[in-house]
Design a protein around this motif. Structure first.
Motif, PDB file in Angstrom:
ATOM      1  N   PHE A   1       0.842  -1.199   0.000  1.00 46.20           N
ATOM      2  CA  PHE A   1       0.000   0.000   0.000  1.00 46.20           C
ATOM      3  C   PHE A   1       0.876   1.248   0.000  1.00 46.20           C
ATOM      4  O   PHE A   1       0.651   2.188  -0.776  1.00 46.20           O
ATOM      5  CB  PHE A   1      -0.918  -0.052   1.223  1.00 46.20           C
ATOM      6  CG  PHE A   1      -1.918   1.064   1.332  1.00 46.20           C
ATOM      7  CD1 PHE A   1      -2.486   1.655   0.210  1.00 46.20           C
ATOM      8  CD2 PHE A   1      -2.332   1.504   2.582  1.00 46.20           C
ATOM      9  CE1 PHE A   1      -3.435   2.678   0.328  1.00 46.20           C
ATOM     10  CE2 PHE A   1      -3.271   2.511   2.715  1.00 46.20           C
ATOM     11  CZ  PHE A   1      -3.813   3.108   1.588  1.00 46.20           C
TER      12      PHE A   1
ATOM     13  N   ARG B   1       2.478   2.168  -3.333  1.00 44.93           N
ATOM     14  CA  ARG B   1       1.609   2.814  -4.339  1.00 44.93           C
ATOM     15  C   ARG B   1       1.570   4.322  -4.179  1.00 44.93           C
ATOM     16  O   ARG B   1       1.059   5.032  -5.050  1.00 44.93           O
ATOM     17  CB  ARG B   1       0.191   2.259  -4.228  1.00 44.93           C
ATOM     18  CG  ARG B   1       0.056   0.851  -4.777  1.00 44.93           C
ATOM     19  CD  ARG B   1      -1.187   0.136  -4.281  1.00 44.93           C
ATOM     20  NE  ARG B   1      -2.353   0.983  -4.131  1.00 44.93           N
ATOM     21  CZ  ARG B   1      -3.439   0.622  -3.436  1.00 44.93           C
ATOM     22  NH1 ARG B   1      -3.461  -0.553  -2.810  1.00 44.93           N
ATOM     23  NH2 ARG B   1      -4.472   1.417  -3.344  1.00 44.93           N
TER      24      ARG B   1
ATOM     25  N   GLN C   1      -2.818   6.497   0.059  1.00 40.76           N
ATOM     26  CA  GLN C   1      -1.557   5.783  -0.186  1.00 40.76           C
ATOM     27  C   GLN C   1      -0.346   6.685   0.076  1.00 40.76           C
ATOM     28  O   GLN C   1       0.726   6.199   0.466  1.00 40.76           O
ATOM     29  CB  GLN C   1      -1.508   5.206  -1.605  1.00 40.76           C
ATOM     30  CG  GLN C   1      -1.618   6.227  -2.724  1.00 40.76           C
ATOM     31  CD  GLN C   1      -3.047   6.425  -3.185  1.00 40.76           C
ATOM     32  OE1 GLN C   1      -3.974   6.467  -2.371  1.00 40.76           O
ATOM     33  NE2 GLN C   1      -3.222   6.527  -4.500  1.00 40.76           N
TER      34      GLN C   1
END
Length: 369
Positions: A215, A218, A264
């Motif tokens: 996560f 990203r 993110q």
């Protein structure tokens, strides 16, 4: 046994020590992590993040429910190992921290305390094994922080006379044990490791953690947000120091958000916060470190380990696996070691780490029967 700051499960380790008063080797016979009941975990996390129990009735019930969960984990581990309770010398149970105020309570600022629930008497009764629990409070009573408690264990098993090393526990909170080739062992918390990333992942992904930092990968680090997070005065405090979820939790993050950040990007920034504060603390306190030996759940976050390595050029960043200690169960093994110390009448704290007035035998012993 231990359930850490993140309360993501009860880690249980069956450990065999070599003979002698000061063992330098220990064998992990079997290690397992047992899940919490979801509703119980939710209440424990809320308390650990600074929430209050609704009543003394609830707090007393949670204490016993926690102990029952620890006892069930111990029994399950022994069943998996094919080991009878009578073959086990003792259980060392850390319990679940619900509040850690070593610098004084908010109530009046003059009465430091730490509180781990999970009644050792219940564990001893359910398992038929002597149980040592409540390890931290004696050190706090002696003027210490009661944390971290792993440095004595790390020093016994991971130190080297040939180089300066540091053992790094990447739990909810990160803490170092500094192991110089010559000189006193020291240790202290550096701030968040996984706790903020875990909480943010739960909110935005619905998962208990960010698997391998995917996560965070990203997103992009937000320099302005990172600067606001790093402006926290606690980071500038000198050791000895310790902290917990009651300080570093999502309310703390949200108070520093500018608004409109992508989830993110916040996750990437929280990962960078952990890497930066860990690296800065090591450079400030033991700049000649040549090897970092990492353990705890954070070793499974490859992105975090990579950022640590980048921020610590010239330092080998490894896990404790290469030195015979499974990184997933180092803390659980450490509390077995602390229980062994207690039963032998030997100290388990290091005043150079916690700031206590002297060496102390830690914990309360609950006999098997």
């Amino acid at each position: 046994m231990i359930s850490g700051t993140s309360a993501d499960g009860i880690d249980a380790a069956l450990v065999r020590f070599e003979a002698g008063a000061a063992p330098t080797r220990c064998e992990l016979v079997i290690g397992r992590t047992y899940a919490w009941d979801a509703a119980l975990r939710e209440r424990l996390v809320a308390l650990g993040q600074g929430g209050d129990a609704r009543s003394l009735e609830e707090l007393g019930t949670l204490d016993i429910q926690t102990a029952e969960a620890f006892a069930a984990a111990a029994r399950a581990l022994l069943e998996d190992a094919g080991v009878a309770p009578g073959e086990v010398a003792a259980i060392g149970s850390h319990g679940q921290t619900v509040r850690h105020r070593p610098a004084g309570a908010a109530f009046d600022g003059r009465h430091p305390f730490t509180w781990q629930i999970g009644d050792g008497a219940v564990i001893a009764e359910r398992c038929g094994i002597a149980t040592v629990a409540d390890f931290r409070r004696r050190d706090v009573a002696a003027g210490g922080h009661g944390a971290p408690l792993m440095p004595a264990f790390h020093a016994a098993l991971l130190g080297s006379p040939d180089e300066d090393r540091a053992a790094l526990n990447l739990g909810g909170i990160a803490n170092f044990t500094l192991l110089p080739a010559h000189g006193a062992v020291r240790g202290f918390d550096t701030g968040p490791a996984n706790c903020l990333m875990d909480a943010w992942a739960l909110r935005h992904l619905g998962t208990a953690f960010d698997a391998d930092g995917a996560f965070a990968a990203r997103g992009e680090v937000d320099p302005a947000l990172l600067a606001r997070l790093l402006d926290e005065p606690w980071f500038a405090l000198p050791p000895p120091k310790s902290t917990g979820r009651e300080q570093f939790q999502l309310d703390w993050v949200e108070a520093r958000l500018g608004g409109g950040e992508r989830p993110q990007d916040v996750q990437a920034t929280l990962l960078e916060l952990s890497a930066v504060t860990i690296a800065q603390a090591l450079r400030a306190q033991q700049p000649a470190t040549r090897r970092v030996l990492a353990c705890g759940g954070g070793v499974r976050n490859g992105a975090l380990l990579a950022r640590l390595a980048e921020r610590l050029p010239g330092v080998a960043v490894e896990t404790t696996q290469a030195y015979g200690l499974d990184p997933d169960f180092v803390e659980a093994m450490g509390f077995a070691w602390l229980a062994r110390q207690t039963l032998a009448g030997l100290p388990g704290n290091l005043p150079s780490v916690t700031g206590a007035r002297g060496l102390r035998v830690l914990g309360t012993v609950h006999p098997a029967g």
